[in-house]
Design a protein around this motif. Sequence first.
Motif, PDB file in Angstrom:
ATOM      1  N   ALA A   1      -1.530   6.887 -18.993  1.00 14.51           N
ATOM      2  CA  ALA A   1      -0.814   5.740 -19.549  1.00 14.51           C
ATOM      3  C   ALA A   1       0.418   5.410 -18.714  1.00 14.51           C
ATOM      4  N   LYS A   2       1.156   6.436 -18.297  1.00 18.36           N
ATOM      5  CA  LYS A   2       2.355   6.205 -17.487  1.00 18.36           C
ATOM      6  C   LYS A   2       1.989   5.693 -16.094  1.00 18.36           C
ATOM      7  N   LEU A   3       0.926   6.251 -15.514  1.00 18.40           N
ATOM      8  CA  LEU A   3       0.497   5.786 -14.202  1.00 18.40           C
ATOM      9  C   LEU A   3       0.005   4.337 -14.269  1.00 18.40           C
ATOM     10  N   ASN A   4      -0.751   4.019 -15.319  1.00 16.09           N
ATOM     11  CA  ASN A   4      -1.239   2.646 -15.487  1.00 16.09           C
ATOM     12  C   ASN A   4      -0.108   1.643 -15.425  1.00 16.09           C
ATOM     13  N   VAL A   5       0.902   1.874 -16.222  1.00 12.50           N
ATOM     14  CA  VAL A   5       1.961   0.874 -16.339  1.00 12.50           C
ATOM     15  C   VAL A   5       2.768   0.798 -15.055  1.00 12.50           C
ATOM     16  N   GLN A   6       2.948   1.904 -14.356  1.00 15.24           N
ATOM     17  CA  GLN A   6       3.718   1.842 -13.111  1.00 15.24           C
ATOM     18  C   GLN A   6       2.956   1.108 -12.017  1.00 15.24           C
ATOM     19  N   LEU A   7       1.651   1.348 -11.898  1.00 15.67           N
ATOM     20  CA  LEU A   7       0.862   0.616 -10.905  1.00 15.67           C
ATOM     21  C   LEU A   7       0.862  -0.880 -11.208  1.00 15.67           C
TER      22      LEU A   7
ATOM     23  N   ILE B   1       0.838  -1.207   0.000  1.00 13.68           N
ATOM     24  CA  ILE B   1       0.000   0.000   0.000  1.00 13.68           C
ATOM     25  C   ILE B   1       0.866   1.248   0.000  1.00 13.68           C
ATOM     26  N   GLN B   2       1.956   1.225   0.752  1.00 15.85           N
ATOM     27  CA  GLN B   2       2.833   2.395   0.790  1.00 15.85           C
ATOM     28  C   GLN B   2       3.485   2.657  -0.563  1.00 15.85           C
ATOM     29  N   GLU B   3       3.916   1.602  -1.248  1.00 14.51           N
ATOM     30  CA  GLU B   3       4.533   1.787  -2.566  1.00 14.51           C
ATOM     31  C   GLU B   3       3.511   2.307  -3.573  1.00 14.51           C
ATOM     32  N   LEU B   4       2.296   1.747  -3.553  1.00  8.60           N
ATOM     33  CA  LEU B   4       1.251   2.234  -4.458  1.00  8.60           C
ATOM     34  C   LEU B   4       0.903   3.684  -4.156  1.00  8.60           C
ATOM     35  N   THR B   5       0.869   4.038  -2.880  1.00  8.73           N
ATOM     36  CA  THR B   5       0.582   5.426  -2.488  1.00  8.73           C
ATOM     37  C   THR B   5       1.644   6.368  -3.038  1.00  8.73           C
ATOM     38  N   ASP B   6       2.892   5.965  -2.948  1.00 10.46           N
ATOM     39  CA  ASP B   6       3.978   6.812  -3.467  1.00 10.46           C
ATOM     40  C   ASP B   6       3.849   7.006  -4.970  1.00 10.46           C
TER      41      ASP B   6
ATOM     42  N   VAL C   1      11.631  -1.196 -11.960  1.00  9.36           N
ATOM     43  CA  VAL C   1      11.518  -0.890 -13.395  1.00  9.36           C
ATOM     44  C   VAL C   1      10.434   0.145 -13.664  1.00  9.36           C
ATOM     45  N   LEU C   2      10.025   0.906 -12.661  1.00  9.47           N
ATOM     46  CA  LEU C   2       8.948   1.878 -12.860  1.00  9.47           C
ATOM     47  C   LEU C   2       9.351   2.938 -13.880  1.00  9.47           C
ATOM     48  N   ARG C   3      10.527   3.471 -13.742  1.00  2.87           N
ATOM     49  CA  ARG C   3      10.962   4.551 -14.621  1.00  2.87           C
ATOM     50  C   ARG C   3      11.078   4.078 -16.070  1.00  2.87           C
ATOM     51  N   GLU C   4      11.674   2.888 -16.255  1.00  2.58           N
ATOM     52  CA  GLU C   4      11.862   2.382 -17.611  1.00  2.58           C
ATOM     53  C   GLU C   4      10.523   2.097 -18.294  1.00  2.58           C
ATOM     54  N   SER C   5       9.585   1.525 -17.552  1.00  2.00           N
ATOM     55  CA  SER C   5       8.290   1.195 -18.156  1.00  2.00           C
ATOM     56  C   SER C   5       7.531   2.457 -18.555  1.00  2.00           C
ATOM     57  N   ALA C   6       7.591   3.496 -17.721  1.00  2.00           N
ATOM     58  CA  ALA C   6       6.908   4.745 -18.064  1.00  2.00           C
ATOM     59  C   ALA C   6       7.573   5.418 -19.256  1.00  2.00           C
TER      60      ALA C   6
ATOM     61  N   PHE D   1      -2.199  12.104  -7.768  1.00  2.00           N
ATOM     62  CA  PHE D   1      -3.448  11.463  -7.394  1.00  2.00           C
ATOM     63  C   PHE D   1      -3.486  11.269  -5.884  1.00  2.00           C
ATOM     64  N   SER D   2      -4.679  11.344  -5.320  1.00  2.00           N
ATOM     65  CA  SER D   2      -4.850  11.101  -3.890  1.00  2.00           C
ATOM     66  C   SER D   2      -5.047   9.609  -3.655  1.00  2.00           C
ATOM     67  N   PRO D   3      -4.351   9.026  -2.673  1.00  2.00           N
ATOM     68  CA  PRO D   3      -4.527   7.594  -2.398  1.00  2.00           C
ATOM     69  C   PRO D   3      -5.770   7.290  -1.581  1.00  2.00           C
ATOM     70  N   GLU D   4      -6.473   8.319  -1.128  1.00  2.00           N
ATOM     71  CA  GLU D   4      -7.672   8.095  -0.332  1.00  2.00           C
ATOM     72  C   GLU D   4      -8.878   7.927  -1.236  1.00  2.00           C
ATOM     73  N   GLY D   5      -9.816   7.101  -0.848  1.00  2.00           N
ATOM     74  CA  GLY D   5     -11.008   6.855  -1.643  1.00  2.00           C
ATOM     75  C   GLY D   5     -11.891   8.081  -1.738  1.00  2.00           C
ATOM     76  N   GLY D   6     -12.493   8.270  -2.893  1.00  2.00           N
ATOM     77  CA  GLY D   6     -13.446   9.355  -3.089  1.00  2.00           C
ATOM     78  C   GLY D   6     -12.892  10.545  -3.817  1.00  2.00           C
ATOM     79  N   ALA D   7     -11.553  10.688  -3.873  1.00  2.00           N
ATOM     80  CA  ALA D   7     -10.956  11.828  -4.575  1.00  2.00           C
ATOM     81  C   ALA D   7     -10.816  11.484  -6.048  1.00  2.00           C
ATOM     82  N   VAL D   8     -11.900  11.627  -6.792  1.00  2.00           N
ATOM     83  CA  VAL D   8     -11.925  11.187  -8.186  1.00  2.00           C
ATOM     84  C   VAL D   8     -11.504  12.339  -9.082  1.00  2.00           C
TER      85      VAL D   8
END
Length: 1349
Positions: free
Chosen positions: A521-527, A425-430, A641-646, A437-444
Amino acid sequence: MSASGGSGSALAPCRFALYFCACGLDTDTGLEPDELSALYQYLEAERQGRDPDAPTTGENLEQSPLKRTFKSKVLCHYPENVDWNPFDQDAVSMLCMPKGLTFCTQRDRRDPWFHSFLITREDGSRTYGFVLTFYEEVTSPQICSAMQTLQQMHHAEHATSDTSPSSSSSSSMDSLASSMDEADSPSSSSSCPPSSPQGRGSCGDCAGTLYDASRDTLYVSKALCLITPMPFMHACRRFLTQLHRAIASPQAPPLPLESYIHNVLYEVPHPPPGRSLKFHGVYEPIVCQRPGPGELPLADFPLGEAFCLLGVENLVQVFTCVLLEMQVLLFSQDYQRLMVVAEGITTLLFPFQWQHVYVPILPASLLHFLDAPVPYLMGLQSKEGTDRSKLELPQEANLCFVDIDHHCVELPEDFPQFPNKTELIQELTDVLRSFGFSPEGGAVTVPRSPAGAGPGPRLKGSALKELADDRRNGNLSADDLAALELLQRNPALAQRAGVTDSEDEAGGRGSEVDAEELRNAKLNVQLREVFAGRFATMFADYESFVIQSAPDLESWVTNREQMHNFDKASFLSDQAEPFLPFLSHFIETQMFATFVDNKIMSQWEEKEPLLRVFDGRIEKARLYNIRAPSLRSSAYQRCTVLRESAQAIEQRLLKIDHTAIHPHLLDMKIGQGRFQQGFFPKLQADVLSSPPTSNNRWSSRPATAQRRNDRNRHQCELGLDNSLKEVDGCLVLQNSMAFWEWDQVPRPPVKPPKKSFSACGLKYLQEARTLGKAVRQQPKLSDLSPAVIAQTNWKFVEGLLKECRLKTKRMLVEKMGREAVELGHGEVNITGLEENTLIASLCDLLERIWSHGLQVKQGKSALWSHMLHYQAREERLELQAESPVSSGPERRKSDPSPGLSTLPVSLIQDMRHIQNISEIKTDVGRSRAWIRLSLEKKLLSQHLKQLLSNHSLTKKLYKRYAFLRCEEEREQFLFHLLSLNAVDYFCFTGVFTTINIPYRAVIVPIKKLSNAMTTSNPWVCVSGELGDSGVMQIPKNVLEMTFESAFRPHTHITVLFKCQNLGKMTTVQLGHDNSGLLAKWLVDCVMVRNEITGHTYKFPCGRWLGKGVDDGSLERVLIGELMVPCTDEEAGRGSKTPPLQRSPNQTRRISMSSLSSRGNKPTSAQIQEVVGEAVNNIIKHFHKPEKERGILTVLLCGESGLVSVLEQFFHHGFRSARLFQKSVFIWDFVEKAVMYMESTDQMGDLQETPEPRGLSSETFCRYVSGINSAPRSIGKDGKFQLLVCLGARDRLLSDWLPLLAECPVITRMYEDVAMLRDRTTVSALVGVLQTLHDFPITLETSLVKGVDL
């Protein structure tokens, strides 16, 4: 087959889009009620016992016509058909408009909205649909008149219904219907996105739903849809948005709409793997890209939005439920939110794939599929303000309910957490925060605006390169050509005009890829890389545990169901401890089984794409010298590999690799499809039904010749770098524009299918892989007749029965262990954790069976609800008859020993046991606890049979198609459960470790002797694997105090006590305080019974407790054994698993003189053999996985345990002389040896050069002295037992044995033939005992109480 269909299908595999269609109101057929109402009438008639096929009269007049739904139809679709993916008209119509047609007036908001859907075919392949829905004015007088008539009928019905209350239905499906009825109105969320304000000022105002044909303008919904083989969501959304802008614009589009639709259908290909492609919409260019062969597969739905809707923690929890194949129901007002969350979660599963029912948008007419007793991932649309508490679902015991709009999740009980959840969860939040993007629910974060705000000037702000591309394709007018040539000759003028040729704009973003799309697109691939990295860590060495035993594909397919394909026990034993709760469940899922199957099949056919990528990543990790143990470490490793994939995504989107041809004029008839603002025109079918052909008159026009010449000229100029390339059978020009001449490009040859498993055995494998293929296949959208619904439910019944058969067989094979291996059922590989997983899976299956075909939903557990109904009926009968509750014929469990009253066998009694456990607070928890208790008592099949014997109750609770009302299948189901009685389970005792359980202890003296009773104050302490009861003082005169039989003095002492669950009982400490005249007590045995499970343990004694008798012990530690039922009936239910180690018999620790008088002394060879067996048993104990180990105390102190065999060793050759009629014990020899060692040490102190005292002898004397000085009166045999146990624990036995063998005292107390006097034998025994030094021996508290050594 039509020619158009054939031509359309020839190029279908390479096309960006398969179909374009429009759905809406068919003015020729008029208004037709949606099929939803007919389905509900059928279900309601069936629930009430009426004939569902009888014609129904009347219409739903209680709702305003503007709030009702009407049947939508496909108005047109192009091309007519694609061979490999036929057009399913009913499914497309249903999914384009899941709620049917909706109407509104000029008072309502009429903003367009976008959503997507997918259709899963029987082979598992998916087709994606992208829909833009808008409101179009109704111009048909007949429709307006019909709506006016319906309004008047509603007005009349409303006036009459005010005086009579309406009846409400209690059906589960009716509840779902009522929660969705009002969502059909235009002011509801089905008509506009949740992000936009509602149309009416007061949605509850009745006046807002009235329609007056003389004053109001009527609008009806219409949907434009692109159907594609790949999920290019952003590109399709931009194309449809531009198409709608062209409709709504006051000015006609540059070209007829047919040109743009024809272009996207036939002239835009897939981008090649690892490349990007640009094509043109009505006003602006559109870019899409595909990942390369080694990258994660295409996923275009915005994952960031899914995380923001639910919050990171909630999404990880839902993701875990999907991995464990639970039932997951998504709930939202917005169809697109349902699709975004569903697709987002499934894309995170890489390298695994969801194998069960997957319907992200469940049409209202398919709500009965929520009754499916199988794992599913479905999306259900809610109306605004729907209260979750009022939403009754058919089954909730194993359901994960996801309320997207309120960003909350309801999880099933007994839910294992994903490994390293906090760190994940901490890595996804970062990652989310790095993109804003906000990691808390509801911030669409809603998209800022539709793609492209307007067409704008033709030249202003465009790139010079684009204009040059347009020129090569003949898409510039004469004036634009002249302007282009002027700008090319005069760069300064181009700069002042805002037309630049800079690389950043020409090849960069421009208006082709907006910043938000690139960010998504960049966020998708990193997550996704974060999750892929977690699976790579957990399954880095999975290939080592794949069992590939079949010699060829055919034999593997034939024996698939009987074969073990994965060594689960070894895999789990190799994992970090924190991972086990999740992994033990996950490796039992269908998606993991399919993953392993794909791996095995890869040795005979081409690797499945996801498997190929995953294996490549693991291999790459090994190449970087990352060893497997570090990959499997429980320490969290962040993705590297987050940077390379993005960067790979960004490079593809900003530097376009391929460009498709521009839309162009078609050979159309003049006057047709005339532009009219706000209306989608009737398209010319002849130009859209097939791709361009050689006889197309438009290709012979001068512009065509010019474009052909331009293309040929530029091909020569561009050279090798910009050469023509073939992409999936279609020609594109790399880094340039290209015009396709279909008459010059031959169709790609049809390649014969590769002879592989996919061609020869796919159908059989699907059946072998799944627990009933029919149960897991997608719902068929095109047929909703009652007969089809009944047939579907019958498939559910068959699938449930098959699943029950496979689960019970698996549980038997795994539990029976070696016996199953001898019968040819596979290898022994069960662990305690895996057994618990199998039982939890059985609980889920029983809940799904009891949820199938429910009439009325009450509570979250259908099984427990049924049992409560049964209990209430039986208790009513009890009150009427004024007699105890009868549960069929009175049956009692057999009495395994004297002194214990019998336990009644009663379903209701077991229910009351569970109801009395305060720690269990939910119906689901009570249901699972009852299942585990019945399984442990070997009564599960019998109890369920008794529950179902009340046919009137079953008929009242369940519909006629329910599994429980199918008599033959029900009997087979109970028979499969009966087979589980062949093995022992402790699944209740071992799981509910913190509950308080009543126990009954009976102390049985030897009645034949006069000294069977004592005047002292006795006490007892019962110990088990989970703890002990504490010392319980037994008052005098408690004989038979709890017995139901007549009072019989001087027989047994019974104690009833309650304490925290002891688990499997191991020892009983029994003693007295040596007070009174008769301070002696001869005890036969102690019996202890768990009053809930009925498990009875016997602790043999056969010894005296008292000073001056036997070995002088006032306290004994007794080792227990589980008693086996002895009646014929219960013997049939008895365990066939290997029996537990038996406790010592009554003749175990008797005096030396008694032993010698028997005349059956064991030989030296026999003693050496039993010593070796005892040590081997201890070694085997530690070599087993920790969850599988038995009780170490039994191996040390039980019959044939280490203490017992060492006693036999020391008794061999022991002199049988008596001193004043007093028995001699081994402990007497030990004490004499210690006295000699201490006296020798004192003599040495008087000598001038004393010999140094050995460390071993000093330690031995200290241990013996410590045991003698302990406050416990455990007797001489008890002291010897304690000495052996302490020596084994502290690795000192092998040092002490030579000391005793060399002590001179041995000559007085042992004969010459004694084993202890044979140096060779002693040396061999020392070697055997030294093998125990490698293992950590831990002693029970009951053995070492009061001794601090």
